[in-house]
Design a protein around this motif. Sequence first.
Motif, PDB file in Angstrom:
ATOM      1  N   PRO A  34       0.833  -1.209   0.000  1.00  0.00           N
ATOM      2  CA  PRO A  34       0.000   0.000   0.000  1.00  0.00           C
ATOM      3  C   PRO A  34       0.862   1.251   0.000  1.00  0.00           C
ATOM      4  O   PRO A  34       1.970   1.256   0.544  1.00  0.00           O
ATOM      5  CB  PRO A  34      -0.794  -0.122   1.305  1.00  0.00           C
ATOM      6  N   ARG A  35       0.332   2.305  -0.612  1.00  0.00           N
ATOM      7  CA  ARG A  35       1.089   3.547  -0.718  1.00  0.00           C
ATOM      8  C   ARG A  35       1.535   4.056   0.650  1.00  0.00           C
ATOM      9  O   ARG A  35       2.663   4.522   0.811  1.00  0.00           O
ATOM     10  CB  ARG A  35       0.214   4.608  -1.391  1.00  0.00           C
ATOM     11  N   VAL A  36       0.683   3.951   1.655  1.00  0.00           N
ATOM     12  CA  VAL A  36       1.029   4.466   2.981  1.00  0.00           C
ATOM     13  C   VAL A  36       2.199   3.689   3.574  1.00  0.00           C
ATOM     14  O   VAL A  36       3.051   4.255   4.265  1.00  0.00           O
ATOM     15  CB  VAL A  36      -0.196   4.428   3.920  1.00  0.00           C
ATOM     16  N   VAL A  37       2.282   2.392   3.289  1.00  0.00           N
ATOM     17  CA  VAL A  37       3.391   1.570   3.782  1.00  0.00           C
ATOM     18  C   VAL A  37       4.699   2.004   3.114  1.00  0.00           C
ATOM     19  O   VAL A  37       5.746   2.100   3.769  1.00  0.00           O
ATOM     20  CB  VAL A  37       3.121   0.077   3.533  1.00  0.00           C
ATOM     21  N   VAL A  38       4.640   2.289   1.822  1.00  0.00           N
ATOM     22  CA  VAL A  38       5.821   2.739   1.092  1.00  0.00           C
ATOM     23  C   VAL A  38       6.344   4.054   1.684  1.00  0.00           C
ATOM     24  O   VAL A  38       7.539   4.202   1.964  1.00  0.00           O
ATOM     25  CB  VAL A  38       5.503   2.915  -0.405  1.00  0.00           C
ATOM     26  N   VAL A  39       5.425   4.999   1.894  1.00  0.00           N
ATOM     27  CA  VAL A  39       5.813   6.310   2.419  1.00  0.00           C
ATOM     28  C   VAL A  39       6.407   6.180   3.816  1.00  0.00           C
ATOM     29  O   VAL A  39       7.443   6.781   4.137  1.00  0.00           O
ATOM     30  CB  VAL A  39       4.602   7.260   2.428  1.00  0.00           C
ATOM     31  N   LEU A  40       5.759   5.376   4.662  1.00  0.00           N
ATOM     32  CA  LEU A  40       6.243   5.212   6.037  1.00  0.00           C
ATOM     33  C   LEU A  40       7.582   4.484   6.087  1.00  0.00           C
ATOM     34  O   LEU A  40       8.446   4.807   6.913  1.00  0.00           O
ATOM     35  CB  LEU A  40       5.202   4.468   6.872  1.00  0.00           C
ATOM     36  N   ALA A  41       7.766   3.508   5.217  1.00  0.00           N
ATOM     37  CA  ALA A  41       9.040   2.772   5.193  1.00  0.00           C
ATOM     38  C   ALA A  41      10.184   3.690   4.794  1.00  0.00           C
ATOM     39  O   ALA A  41      11.274   3.660   5.395  1.00  0.00           O
ATOM     40  CB  ALA A  41       8.948   1.594   4.227  1.00  0.00           C
ATOM     41  N   ILE A  42       9.953   4.531   3.792  1.00  0.00           N
ATOM     42  CA  ILE A  42      11.001   5.451   3.341  1.00  0.00           C
ATOM     43  C   ILE A  42      11.291   6.489   4.418  1.00  0.00           C
ATOM     44  O   ILE A  42      12.455   6.850   4.663  1.00  0.00           O
ATOM     45  CB  ILE A  42      10.580   6.113   2.013  1.00  0.00           C
ATOM     46  N   ALA A  43      10.240   6.980   5.085  1.00  0.00           N
ATOM     47  CA  ALA A  43      10.445   7.950   6.162  1.00  0.00           C
ATOM     48  C   ALA A  43      11.192   7.310   7.334  1.00  0.00           C
ATOM     49  O   ALA A  43      12.120   7.904   7.895  1.00  0.00           O
ATOM     50  CB  ALA A  43       9.100   8.502   6.635  1.00  0.00           C
ATOM     51  N   ALA A  44      10.807   6.087   7.690  1.00  0.00           N
ATOM     52  CA  ALA A  44      11.445   5.406   8.818  1.00  0.00           C
ATOM     53  C   ALA A  44      12.904   5.096   8.543  1.00  0.00           C
ATOM     54  O   ALA A  44      13.726   5.038   9.472  1.00  0.00           O
ATOM     55  CB  ALA A  44      10.695   4.112   9.126  1.00  0.00           C
ATOM     56  N   ALA A  45      13.265   4.936   7.264  1.00  0.00           N
ATOM     57  CA  ALA A  45      14.644   4.611   6.911  1.00  0.00           C
ATOM     58  C   ALA A  45      15.614   5.707   7.342  1.00  0.00           C
ATOM     59  O   ALA A  45      16.780   5.429   7.637  1.00  0.00           O
ATOM     60  CB  ALA A  45      14.761   4.370   5.408  1.00  0.00           C
ATOM     61  N   THR A  46      15.152   6.957   7.393  1.00  0.00           N
ATOM     62  CA  THR A  46      16.039   8.036   7.825  1.00  0.00           C
ATOM     63  C   THR A  46      16.358   7.923   9.312  1.00  0.00           C
ATOM     64  O   THR A  46      17.426   8.351   9.757  1.00  0.00           O
ATOM     65  CB  THR A  46      15.418   9.419   7.542  1.00  0.00           C
ATOM     66  N   PHE A  47      15.433   7.362  10.081  1.00  0.00           N
ATOM     67  CA  PHE A  47      15.640   7.232  11.526  1.00  0.00           C
ATOM     68  C   PHE A  47      16.435   5.977  11.872  1.00  0.00           C
ATOM     69  O   PHE A  47      17.262   5.986  12.789  1.00  0.00           O
ATOM     70  CB  PHE A  47      14.293   7.218  12.250  1.00  0.00           C
ATOM     71  N   THR A  48      16.190   4.877  11.145  1.00  0.00           N
ATOM     72  CA  THR A  48      16.940   3.645  11.411  1.00  0.00           C
ATOM     73  C   THR A  48      18.306   3.653  10.731  1.00  0.00           C
ATOM     74  O   THR A  48      19.121   2.761  10.971  1.00  0.00           O
ATOM     75  CB  THR A  48      16.156   2.413  10.914  1.00  0.00           C
ATOM     76  N   GLY A  49      18.550   4.657   9.873  1.00  0.00           N
ATOM     77  CA  GLY A  49      19.827   4.768   9.191  1.00  0.00           C
ATOM     78  C   GLY A  49      20.732   5.795   9.843  1.00  0.00           C
ATOM     79  O   GLY A  49      21.358   5.525  10.877  1.00  0.00           O
ATOM     80  N   PRO A  50      20.820   7.010   9.287  1.00  0.00           N
ATOM     81  CA  PRO A  50      21.791   7.993   9.805  1.00  0.00           C
ATOM     82  C   PRO A  50      21.529   8.444  11.238  1.00  0.00           C
ATOM     83  O   PRO A  50      22.484   8.676  11.984  1.00  0.00           O
ATOM     84  CB  PRO A  50      21.673   9.164   8.816  1.00  0.00           C
ATOM     85  N   MET A  51      20.272   8.568  11.647  1.00  0.00           N
ATOM     86  CA  MET A  51      20.025   9.009  13.030  1.00  0.00           C
ATOM     87  C   MET A  51      20.483   7.952  14.024  1.00  0.00           C
ATOM     88  O   MET A  51      21.229   8.254  14.963  1.00  0.00           O
ATOM     89  CB  MET A  51      18.557   9.330  13.263  1.00  0.00           C
TER      90      MET A  51
END
Length: 296
Positions: free
Chosen positions: A47-64
Amino acid sequence: MPGAYAAARPRHPLLFFFLIAFAGAWLLELPVVLSRTGTGLLPYTLPRVVVVLAIAAATFTGPMLSAFVMARATEGREGPKRLLLRYVQWRVKLRWYLFVLLVIPASEVLGAIMLPGVLGSYQPVTLGLVLGYPLAFVSTFVLGGPLGEEPGWRGFALPRLQAACGPLGGGALLGVLWAFWHFPLFWSGVWTPPTVPNIVMFTVMITLLTIVMTWVFNNAEGSLLITMLMHASFNTFANKVVAPLFPAPLLNDYGLLPELVGFGAVAVIVVAATRGRLSLHDERRSQKSDPAALPR
């Protein structure tokens, strides 16, 4: 014990930082890339909402996440606290707020109208665009990358890269690595197609932008608030203002051109004006850009 702690510090903190930053983000983005939404290599649809949330969450589980893990590993218990304090380091000269909120968007507009056929496609500013911009800015700030990415790229990596490679070299290297970190998004279905021109333009544009952000970071004495505002400013303005105001065919195919031209012009001016030092004049200012008195 202090001696035991010193012995336990990682010998290559930047290497470990980038490994965690890339792995933490790419593991979340991989299911999106493999889905029908992305490359279609696997037969499932997200679902589109899952795609958006996964990409947003990647910034927190990655560089942050990587920034806080490595700040703790290299600076002890005070490392994460110092990093958090730079989130709210707001005592910065007014001109830097004006630069990131006004000059950076202006450079995107100038970059657009300098391109052939773009000015003729201009569409009038609407009330909806004006009223919607603040909300778009806030949502971009929180979920679009600035809040999650800046603690890593500018908070942890940049001071160490400047210490190792100098301000211009460190900024340029960070730009290339920052661009590469984004590459899975080309195959996610939510970005421009992964053509060679788009990927090359993005890499060059991000590198030029990073050089400008390095200059701002050094003048703002390591404030992450300023770099987060700048990150939100160029992202929001490009997507919510430049794109709808200038729907030229050229920009439909190469939407990054206004930023490439605009940021390129600013980068050339900044490098020339500072003779490549990007306002990192001495060790004292270098240490103010990172309260931990780098590197360990």
